[in-house]
Scaffold this motif. Structure first.
Motif, PDB file in Angstrom:
ATOM      1  N   GLU A 123       0.866  11.941  -0.476  1.00 38.15           N
ATOM      2  CA  GLU A 123      -0.026  11.114  -1.289  1.00 38.15           C
ATOM      3  C   GLU A 123      -0.800  10.104  -0.446  1.00 38.15           C
ATOM      4  O   GLU A 123      -1.331   9.134  -0.965  1.00 38.15           O
ATOM      5  N   LEU A 124      -0.822  10.358   0.889  1.00 30.10           N
ATOM      6  CA  LEU A 124      -1.460   9.369   1.777  1.00 30.10           C
ATOM      7  C   LEU A 124      -2.710   9.945   2.439  1.00 30.10           C
ATOM      8  O   LEU A 124      -2.809  11.161   2.640  1.00 30.10           O
ATOM      9  N   ASP A 125      -3.655   9.069   2.813  1.00 34.08           N
ATOM     10  CA  ASP A 125      -4.830   9.544   3.542  1.00 34.08           C
ATOM     11  C   ASP A 125      -4.402   9.887   4.976  1.00 34.08           C
ATOM     12  O   ASP A 125      -3.300   9.538   5.417  1.00 34.08           O
ATOM     13  N   SER A 126      -5.295  10.551   5.725  1.00 35.13           N
ATOM     14  CA  SER A 126      -4.873  11.104   7.022  1.00 35.13           C
ATOM     15  C   SER A 126      -4.516  10.013   8.041  1.00 35.13           C
ATOM     16  O   SER A 126      -3.606  10.188   8.848  1.00 35.13           O
ATOM     17  N   VAL A 127      -5.208   8.873   7.989  1.00 34.07           N
ATOM     18  CA  VAL A 127      -4.905   7.805   8.960  1.00 34.07           C
ATOM     19  C   VAL A 127      -3.518   7.224   8.678  1.00 34.07           C
ATOM     20  O   VAL A 127      -2.691   7.035   9.584  1.00 34.07           O
ATOM     21  N   THR A 128      -3.238   6.982   7.386  1.00 31.71           N
ATOM     22  CA  THR A 128      -1.937   6.424   7.008  1.00 31.71           C
ATOM     23  C   THR A 128      -0.840   7.455   7.304  1.00 31.71           C
ATOM     24  O   THR A 128       0.245   7.092   7.785  1.00 31.71           O
ATOM     25  N   ALA A 129      -1.143   8.736   7.040  1.00 28.77           N
ATOM     26  CA  ALA A 129      -0.160   9.795   7.306  1.00 28.77           C
ATOM     27  C   ALA A 129       0.211   9.807   8.791  1.00 28.77           C
ATOM     28  O   ALA A 129       1.383   9.941   9.151  1.00 28.77           O
ATOM     29  N   LYS A 130      -0.805   9.621   9.629  1.00 31.93           N
ATOM     30  CA  LYS A 130      -0.560   9.613  11.076  1.00 31.93           C
ATOM     31  C   LYS A 130       0.400   8.485  11.462  1.00 31.93           C
ATOM     32  O   LYS A 130       1.276   8.661  12.311  1.00 31.93           O
ATOM     33  N   THR A 166       4.042  12.455   3.349  1.00 30.74           N
ATOM     34  CA  THR A 166       2.655  11.999   3.525  1.00 30.74           C
ATOM     35  C   THR A 166       1.733  12.632   2.485  1.00 30.74           C
ATOM     36  O   THR A 166       0.521  12.512   2.574  1.00 30.74           O
ATOM     37  N   SER A 179       0.854  -1.195   0.000  1.00 31.43           N
ATOM     38  CA  SER A 179       0.000   0.000   0.000  1.00 31.43           C
ATOM     39  C   SER A 179       0.894   1.250   0.000  1.00 31.43           C
ATOM     40  O   SER A 179       2.110   1.155   0.247  1.00 31.43           O
ATOM     41  N   ASP A 238       0.906  20.022   5.121  1.00 37.10           N
ATOM     42  CA  ASP A 238      -0.153  19.602   6.041  1.00 37.10           C
ATOM     43  C   ASP A 238      -0.275  20.620   7.175  1.00 37.10           C
ATOM     44  O   ASP A 238       0.630  20.755   7.993  1.00 37.10           O
TER      45      ASP A 238
END
Ligand SMILES: Nc1ncnc2c1ncn2[C@@H]1O[C@H](COP(=O)(O)OP(=O)(O)OP(=O)(O)O)[C@@H](O)[C@H]1O
Length: 348
Positions: free
Chosen positions: A177-184, A175, A149, A207
């Motif tokens: 290109e990542l959604d907020s949960v993955t970025a976290k 981060t 992923s 961000d």
């Protein structure tokens, strides 16, 4: 006092494009201590990537001082700078294609920089496996890049960046290109690395919520350091029913501070200057609250006709002070006649 891990003083970078000079950094001052996790924010074109490229030894400054872990990156000869970049710095880029070789699996990607650095044998595989464990991908070592992923690819990229044991980790929009949960989860990986391995990490980001995930955020505006946001861990206040607060945000407070350079200069945001129509000069006033910066008062000389008793008739020159109108068109304070008679022309 010992020197900070990163020290930039009056850092200038000018790009020459055909006949034009493009000033990307104009006297940037920045200090970062070893083991700090710092976010770098700023509008597009403010100079963030230019700063990262200089700190990573990918580019040279035009003038100023830049030292990282005691290395003088301005004066260092090319060969030494290449070595510094290979041995001391790890890079994580936004696009996984720039970080990883797609037809290799995760562990082969992590071993690649070690191979280039001359590490051989079992040690290379052992260290690559250990790094993938550290970033939480112990069970994905033999997956090829397209089978991972976006978040997993970025974690492999972090392991690749750590392969040669750098002291400085530079991440440009990791981060993005990542959604907020993955970025976290990626931010948590950076936090763990700084805490456990003592690596100094700089993350360039757009961000606006990055302050929650790093020790300090520095904002660059027009190629200069403009402000810093420092996160303080606040003592969690129990809720009415005695529970601890539920969210991360409630456990931190943020203070945005303007940055003064060693000569006492501050960078005032352009939008503030435009709103108050301040150009070129301003009035500075020391008040009980602090230092007040007002639009400058303009002085012009006006001639006023005076009708006296014949002998005293003439023209008075009067200095008139008037504030510049605000950008919204409102006049602040009106016109004030300030000085007395500057000159009088006697009636013939
Ligand atoms: N190689 C180059 N040649 C000429 N000008 C450049 C070069 N690299 C950057 N610049 C200019 O320097 C300024 C700062 O660019 P930089 O890429 O550092 O900004 P940035 O804050 O990283 O922007 P972004 O958030 O869009 O990536 C910009 O005006 C840019 O056009």
């Amino acid at each position: 006092m010992s020197e900070p891990f990163i020290l930039c003083e009056g850092l200038v970078k000018i790009y020459q494009v055909a006949e034009l000079e493009m000033v990307a950094l104009q006297g940037l001052n920045l200090t970062i201590e070893q083991g700090e996790l710092v976010g770098i924010v700023g509008a597009s074109g403010s100079g963030k990537s230019t700063l990262m490229n200089i700190l990573g030894g990918l580019d040279r400054p035009t003038a100023g001082k830049v030292r990282v872990d005691g290395h003088d990156l301005l004066k260092m000869p090319d060969r030494q700078l290449n070595r510094y970049r290979r041995e001391k710095v790890g890079f994580v880029w936004q696009q996984s294609t720039r970080n990883l070789v797609p037809y290799l699996n995760a562990i082969q990607n992590v071993m690649l920089p070690m191979t280039l650095a001359g590490v051989t044998g079992r040690e290379k595989r052992r260290r690559a496996a250990e790094l993938l464990e550290i970033v939480g991908l112990g069970d994905r070592m033999y997956h090829h890049v397209p089978e991972l992923s976006g978040g997993e690819q970025q974690r492999v990229a972090i392991a690749v960046a750590l392969a040669n044991n750098p002291t400085l980790l530079l991440a440009d929009e990791p981060t993005g290109e990542l959604d907020s949960v993955t970025a976290k989860a990626i931010y948590r990986t950076f936090q763990m690395l700084t805490r456990e391995l003592g690596i100094t990490t700089l993350i360039v980001s757009h961000d606006p919520g990055i302050a929650r995930h790093v020790d300090r955020v520095v904002a660059i505006r027009d190629g200069m350091l403009a402000s810093e946001t420092i996160r303080h861990a606040a003592t969690p206040q129990p809720t009415a029913d005695g529970e601890s607060p539920a969210t991360e945000e409630e456990e931190h407070s943020f203070a945005e501070l303007v940055v003064l350079d060693s000569a006492g200069r501050v960078h005032i945001p352009q939008e503030f200057l435009e709103q108050l129509n301040i150009q070129g000069r301003a009035q500075l006033e020391l008040t009980e609250e602090g230092i007040l910066i007002r639009p400058a008062v303009h002085t012009r000389t006006e001639q006023v006709r005076v009708d006296g008793n014949g002998a005293t008739d003439g023209v008075l020159k009067v200095a008139v002070q008037e504030e510049q109108p605000a950008a919204n068109g409102k006049q602040r304070g009106g016109v004030r006649r300030l000085f007395g008679r500057l000159g009088r022309r006697k009636k013939e």
